[in-house]
Scaffold this motif. Structure first.
Motif, mmCIF file in Angstrom:
data_model
loop_
_atom_site.group_PDB
_atom_site.id
_atom_site.type_symbol
_atom_site.label_atom_id
_atom_site.label_comp_id
_atom_site.label_asym_id
_atom_site.label_seq_id
_atom_site.Cartn_x
_atom_site.Cartn_y
_atom_site.Cartn_z
ATOM 1 N N UNK A 12 2.932 13.305 -6.188
ATOM 2 C CA UNK A 12 2.867 12.317 -5.499
ATOM 3 C C UNK A 12 1.511 11.955 -5.004
ATOM 4 N N UNK A 13 0.980 10.850 -4.913
ATOM 5 C CA UNK A 13 -0.237 10.316 -4.179
ATOM 6 C C UNK A 13 0.062 9.338 -3.297
ATOM 7 N N UNK A 14 -0.351 9.368 -1.918
ATOM 8 C CA UNK A 14 -0.263 8.775 -1.059
ATOM 9 C C UNK A 14 -1.886 8.289 -0.559
ATOM 10 N N UNK A 15 -2.132 6.871 -0.774
ATOM 11 C CA UNK A 15 -3.638 6.704 -0.475
ATOM 12 C C UNK A 15 -3.520 5.330 0.727
ATOM 13 N N UNK A 16 -4.624 5.774 1.654
ATOM 14 C CA UNK A 16 -4.364 4.805 2.803
ATOM 15 C C UNK A 16 -5.737 4.759 3.499
ATOM 16 N N UNK A 17 -5.578 4.285 4.516
ATOM 17 C CA UNK A 17 -6.936 4.453 5.675
ATOM 18 C C UNK A 17 -6.404 4.674 6.950
ATOM 19 N N UNK A 18 -7.083 5.435 7.708
ATOM 20 C CA UNK A 18 -6.752 5.451 9.127
ATOM 21 C C UNK A 18 -7.677 4.618 10.135
ATOM 22 N N UNK A 31 2.522 -0.906 -3.923
ATOM 23 C CA UNK A 31 1.413 -1.299 -3.217
ATOM 24 C C UNK A 31 1.830 -1.819 -1.611
ATOM 25 N N UNK A 32 0.621 -1.201 -0.779
ATOM 26 C CA UNK A 32 0.801 -1.641 0.531
ATOM 27 C C UNK A 32 2.438 -1.812 1.170
ATOM 28 N N UNK A 33 3.149 -0.342 0.855
ATOM 29 C CA UNK A 33 4.541 -0.470 1.644
ATOM 30 C C UNK A 33 4.348 -0.781 2.951
ATOM 31 N N UNK A 34 5.496 -1.180 3.368
ATOM 32 C CA UNK A 34 5.622 -1.286 5.148
ATOM 33 C C UNK A 34 5.850 -0.196 5.682
ATOM 34 N N UNK A 35 5.463 0.182 6.988
ATOM 35 C CA UNK A 35 5.514 1.294 7.764
ATOM 36 C C UNK A 35 6.272 1.038 8.811
ATOM 37 N N UNK A 36 7.287 1.694 9.192
ATOM 38 C CA UNK A 36 7.675 3.110 8.622
ATOM 39 C C UNK A 36 8.175 2.718 7.090
ATOM 40 N N UNK A 37 8.234 3.913 6.209
ATOM 41 C CA UNK A 37 8.667 3.540 4.793
ATOM 42 C C UNK A 37 9.558 4.760 4.239
ATOM 43 N N UNK A 38 10.666 4.369 3.791
ATOM 44 C CA UNK A 38 11.417 5.406 3.060
ATOM 45 C C UNK A 38 11.834 5.105 1.807
ATOM 46 N N UNK A 39 11.718 6.162 0.970
ATOM 47 C CA UNK A 39 12.353 5.865 -0.529
ATOM 48 C C UNK A 39 12.789 7.179 -1.169
ATOM 49 N N UNK A 40 13.647 7.069 -1.980
ATOM 50 C CA UNK A 40 14.395 8.378 -2.862
ATOM 51 C C UNK A 40 13.399 8.860 -3.764
ATOM 52 N N UNK A 41 13.033 10.119 -3.966
ATOM 53 C CA UNK A 41 12.277 10.562 -5.038
ATOM 54 C C UNK A 41 13.247 10.686 -6.349
ATOM 55 N N UNK A 42 12.970 9.883 -7.331
ATOM 56 C CA UNK A 42 14.069 10.145 -8.463
ATOM 57 C C UNK A 42 13.859 11.710 -8.692
ATOM 58 N N UNK A 83 1.406 -2.700 -19.968
ATOM 59 C CA UNK A 83 1.651 -3.624 -19.041
ATOM 60 C C UNK A 83 0.594 -3.434 -18.142
ATOM 61 N N UNK A 84 -0.475 -4.429 -17.710
ATOM 62 C CA UNK A 84 -1.313 -4.399 -16.946
ATOM 63 C C UNK A 84 -1.165 -5.411 -15.632
ATOM 64 N N UNK A 85 -1.332 -4.423 -14.518
ATOM 65 C CA UNK A 85 -1.116 -5.371 -13.327
ATOM 66 C C UNK A 85 -2.606 -5.295 -12.872
ATOM 67 N N UNK A 86 -3.071 -6.344 -11.797
ATOM 68 C CA UNK A 86 -4.139 -6.410 -11.113
ATOM 69 C C UNK A 86 -3.954 -6.665 -9.900
ATOM 70 N N UNK A 87 -4.311 -5.793 -8.610
ATOM 71 C CA UNK A 87 -4.436 -6.202 -7.503
ATOM 72 C C UNK A 87 -2.762 -6.508 -7.035
ATOM 73 N N UNK A 88 -1.850 -5.599 -7.954
ATOM 74 C CA UNK A 88 -0.621 -5.585 -7.677
ATOM 75 C C UNK A 88 0.295 -6.966 -8.246
ATOM 76 N N UNK A 89 -0.428 -7.649 -8.961
ATOM 77 C CA UNK A 89 -0.039 -8.737 -9.765
ATOM 78 C C UNK A 89 0.111 -8.424 -11.363
ATOM 79 N N UNK A 90 1.387 -8.715 -11.961
ATOM 80 C CA UNK A 90 1.299 -8.544 -13.684
ATOM 81 C C UNK A 90 0.329 -9.737 -14.159
ATOM 82 N N UNK A 91 -0.410 -9.080 -14.996
ATOM 83 C CA UNK A 91 -1.319 -9.946 -15.840
ATOM 84 C C UNK A 91 -0.847 -10.059 -17.206
#
Length: 283
Positions: free
Chosen positions: A192-198, A172-183, A112-120
């Motif tokens: 877990x990798x968190x990627x962003x910019x300061x 992709x680009x979750x709103x901040x503050x952000x909370x999720x349960x780790x399955x 399953x291929x997604x590009x820039x958050x959109x299914x292709x």
């Protein structure tokens, strides 16, 4: 100092053509994350998930965007030197001169291929996915990051890579503050990798690994940009523990991109620190 095991590290700015192993081979639930830039003068590029790192081997999945006036993306496989029937879409998700992020998610049905958050597109398996153990990239694209997550063999004796995902799916680009349960919670070799910019003018932010609904925090990572400090701590039974602040260099700077890779120790519930490593990357 935490040293990532073989295969864990992302590949940054690989020379193209690129060929590299997928440690332990592919299987359902794994994902491959590729970040790059499409040059203005591009004609085509390809990404192959193949059986072996040598030329001429079987290709389980061939991904081939073509910029030829009838722009399209071609999907195919190759067995015993013979290409299969092409699948293609004329929806071109890449733009000349622009950066892109794509994810190939391996599931029971196919790729399953997604590009820039959109299914292709989803390309059904034609070759047993367990035979696929290498990634090849060729053509005109400029590739900046290649990450693989979920690698290593099913017994878990080797880690395969990392990718910003949760339960096999990228966020992709979750709103901040952000909370999720780790399955399943954190465990040995779960990453877990968190990627962003300061952003410019930033003061501080935090990443917390919490223990259920108790309010306890097993690991608190708190970059304080203006103070040039990186605070690590835990919060147990309503009280903060002793802070750790000593670092040789502050990896979080204004205007800098980063990714934070956190690997579970299997001891979160006993409040042991979670190893982490910070990488810079070029957007």
């Amino acid at each position: 100092m935490f040293v990532a095991p073989p295969g864990y590290q992302p590949v940054y700015n690989p020379s193209i053509p690129y060929v590299g192993p997928i440690y332990g081979g592919l299987r359902s639930g794994m994902s491959i994350y590729i970040q790059g830039v499409i040059p203005h003068e591009i004609t085509r590029f390809n990404i192959n998930l193949q059986c072996g790192e040598f030329e001429g081997g079987d290709i389980g999945f061939h991904f081939n965007p073509r910029f030829d006036g009838w722009d399209k993306v071609v999907f195919n496989s190759c067995q015993e030197g013979q290409w299969g029937s092409e699948e293609k879409t004329h929806h071109m998700p890449f733009s000349k001169g622009d950066a892109f992020e794509m994810v190939i998610i391996i599931n029971q049905e196919g790729y399953q291929v997604t590009v820039n958050g959109q299914d292709l597109h989803t390309f059904n398996h034609r070759i047993p996915v367990e035979r696929v153990n290498a990634l090849q990239i060729g053509g005109d694209a400029s590739i900046q990051t290649v990450n693989v997550i979920g690698g290593g063999n099913p017994a878990g004796d080797q880690i395969g890579g990392n990718l910003p995902v949760m339960d096999g799916q990228p966020i992709f680009k979750p709103p901040v503050p952000y909370t999720i349960v780790i399955p399943g919670g954190m465990s040995t070799k779960k990453t877990i990798v968190i990627r962003g910019m300061v952003p410019l003018g930033a003061n501080r932010f935090s990443i917390n690994f919490k223990v259920g609904s108790s309010g306890d925090i097993a690991f608190h990572l708190n970059p304080r940009v203006q103070e040039r400090e990186l605070v690590r701590n835990s919060f147990i039974g309503g009280s903060w523990e002793t802070e750790e602040r000593e670092i040789s260099i502050n990896p979080f700077l204004e205007g800098q991109y980063f990714d934070v890779s956190k690997q579970g120790t299997g001891l979160c519930q006993e409040y042991y620190p979670i190893p982490y490593i910070v990488h810079y990357f070029i957007p």
